[in-house]
Scaffold this active site. Structure first.
Site, short mmCIF file in Angstrom:
data_model
loop_
_atom_site.label_atom_id
_atom_site.label_comp_id
_atom_site.label_asym_id
_atom_site.label_seq_id
_atom_site.Cartn_x
_atom_site.Cartn_y
_atom_site.Cartn_z
N GLY A 112 0.77 -1.23 0.00
CA GLY A 112 0.00 0.00 0.00
C GLY A 112 0.80 1.29 0.00
O GLY A 112 0.34 2.30 0.52
N HIS B 181 0.12 1.42 -13.30
CA HIS B 181 0.89 0.28 -13.81
C HIS B 181 2.37 0.67 -13.84
O HIS B 181 2.72 1.73 -14.38
CB HIS B 181 0.41 -0.13 -15.21
N MET C 198 -4.09 -6.54 -7.25
CA MET C 198 -3.50 -7.57 -8.11
C MET C 198 -4.51 -8.55 -8.71
O MET C 198 -4.17 -9.68 -9.02
CB MET C 198 -2.43 -8.33 -7.31
N ILE D 106 -7.55 -8.96 -11.74
CA ILE D 106 -8.18 -8.32 -12.90
C ILE D 106 -9.70 -8.37 -12.71
O ILE D 106 -10.27 -9.41 -12.39
CB ILE D 106 -7.73 -9.02 -14.21
C1 GAR Z 1 3.17 -0.83 -7.55
O1 GAR Z 1 4.43 -0.74 -8.15
C2 GAR Z 1 2.08 -0.83 -8.61
O2 GAR Z 1 2.39 -0.02 -9.71
C3 GAR Z 1 2.08 -2.28 -9.02
O3 GAR Z 1 2.30 -3.00 -7.83
C4 GAR Z 1 2.97 -2.19 -6.87
C5 GAR Z 1 2.11 -2.11 -5.64
O4 GAR Z 1 2.77 -1.46 -4.61
N1 GAR Z 1 0.84 -2.62 -9.66
C6 GAR Z 1 0.73 -3.53 -10.62
O5 GAR Z 1 1.66 -4.20 -11.01
C7 GAR Z 1 -0.66 -3.69 -11.18
N2 GAR Z 1 -0.60 -4.31 -12.47
P1 GAR Z 1 2.00 -0.83 -3.36
O6 GAR Z 1 1.06 -1.90 -2.79
O7 GAR Z 1 3.11 -0.50 -2.40
O8 GAR Z 1 1.25 0.39 -3.83
#
Ligand code: GAR
Length: 207
Positions: free
Chosen positions: A12, A110, A91, A93
């Site tokens: 998060g 993304h 995560m 879809i």
């Molecule tokens: C982030 O880098 C986000 O861009 C990516 O996962 C990470 C989540 O981090 N999202 C994806 O890959 C979606 N396709 P977070 O939970 O610390 O925000």
């Protein structure tokens, strides 16, 4: 004030960027009213609780398929009277029952420059592993609307970082988060809440 509902699955840090931005008064015309997580026990839920934001957990593992899971998410979004849905490290879809009901009202972050390194199977660290494997010299992140195809909705904002010779997926991920994701996601959310994103011929333009 628009109701912003943030969907998360993990640590998060993007949610935290939104919370901090809101606290600085930088999200104009909207406020985070709920955080929905696809997993129990993730740190994103702690971040929401610390900021006094109501949380709901709808565990993906309790549903057999994407359709039934998406229906449960849709029911909760409706209950929350969501005006904007932000996928911040979510995560899973979402099925078209959600994307159609909230057309141009779902924003995703993304961690690559779409249309590179995106689509099904490209999420989290995997995206950066693939970018390094390919040998690209720049990468970045994309903030875009969500439609029925993975990572294929209209692009709102993109930002770029250099890839260094000795980067690991973790180092590249961190550089992209710090320099692009944590800045552009709150910015795009505010632009949406201020009605400053215009859609023309399926493309997004900032007014
Ligand atoms: C982030 O880098 C986000 O861009 C990516 O996962 C990470 C989540 O981090 N999202 C994806 O890959 C979606 N396709 P977070 O939970 O610390 O925000």
């Amino acid at each position: 004030m628009k109701n912003i509902v943030v969907l998360v699955s993990g640590g998060g840090t993007n949610l935290q960027a939104l919370i901090d931005s809101q606290a600085r008064g930088e999200i104009k015309g909207g406020r985070i009213t709920c955080v929905i997580s696809s997993k129990d026990g993730v740190f994103a839920l702690e971040r929401a609780k610390k900021a006094d934001i109501p949380t709901v957990v709808i565990p993906r593992k309790e549903y057999t398929d994407s359709k039934s899971y998406s229906e449960a998410i849709l029911a909760e979004l409706d209950r929350q009277k969501a005006d904007l849905i932000v996928l911040a490290g979510f995560m899973t879809i979402l099925d078209e029952c959600v994307t159609k009901a909230y057309d141009y009202r779902i924003i995703n972050v993304h961690p690559a420059l779409i249309p590179s390194f995106c689509g099904e199977g490209f999420y989290g660290l995997k995206v950066h592993e693939k970018a390094l494997e390919y040998g690209v010299k720049v990468s970045g992140a994309t903030i875009h609307f969500v439609n029925e195809k993975a990572d294929a909705g209209a692009i709102i904002l993109q930002g770029v970082v250099n890839v260094e010779n000795d980067d690991t997926p973790e180092i590249l991920q961190r550089r992209i988060m710090e320099n692009v994701e944590w800045k552009l996601l709150p910015k795009a959310v505010s632009l949406f809440c201020e009605d400053r994103i215009e859609i023309k011929d399926g493309k997004a333009y900032v007014k």
